[in-house]
Design a protein around this motif. Structure first.
Motif: not given
Length: 179
Positions: A121-132
């Motif tokens: 939910p947070l990743l999809r709400s921000v301009r720049f989403a990152a993961s590992v």
């Protein structure tokens, strides 16, 4: 990208003024260690820590957002000068949104790196989403950037340098270490 073209996520990273970091699986390798006494310990990467310091010195506000609560995280954040530490957070999107609003930063100028479905939910709400790369495939499919390094093994440093490079601050930051 090997052909010299900019990474498609660079334009998004260029706009980041507030960068949020999940802890378990991002700042650590995700392993939970418990002593016989019940105390929890965590292992953090020193290179990641310096990346966070450089990112903050470049003008990006840094926050930690974790569903778990740990004294080790408080100590690590303090040692890195991270003022915004949100722990024991079930609704990460809402808590991070409140922090951004308090700081006067729109979500369109925020980034977050997380590694599990509860971060989506947070990743999809921000301009720049990152993961590992060690995150579940379902999570990696919904972000703009996946680090090459695993969580707790340089992913945070890589992300910090990616954002700084996109913002044109990395070269200057690194030059200060040259004689």
């Amino acid at each position: 990208m090997s052909n010299g073209d900019p990474h498609p996520a660079e334009a998004r990273a260029r706009d980041v003024r507030l960068m949020g970091f999940d802890v378990d699986g991002v700042m650590t390798d995700g392993t939970l260690y418990f002593l016989e006494s019940g105390e929890e310990i965590k292992a953090f990467n020193v290179l990641d820590g310096h990346g966070i310091k450089m990112l903050a010195e470049s003008g990006v506000t840094v926050a930690v957002v974790s569903a778990r609560r740990s004294n080790a995280v408080d100590r690590r954040a303090r040692s890195l000068g991270i003022e915004h530490v949100l722990q024991g957070i079930e609704g990460k999107r809402e808590a991070f949104g409140r922090l951004a609003a308090q700081l006067g930063i729109r979500l369109e100028a925020c980034g977050f790196i997380g590694d599990d479905v509860l971060d989506l939910p947070l990743l999809r709400s921000v301009r720049f989403a990152a993961s590992v790369p060690n995150a579940p495939a379902f999570v990696r499919e919904h972000v703009h950037f996946v680090t090459q390094h695993a969580g707790g093994r340089g992913a945070v440093r890589e992300l910090c340098e990616f954002v700084m490079n996109a913002q044109g601050t990395l070269t200057q930051a690194l030059r200060r270490y040259l004689p």
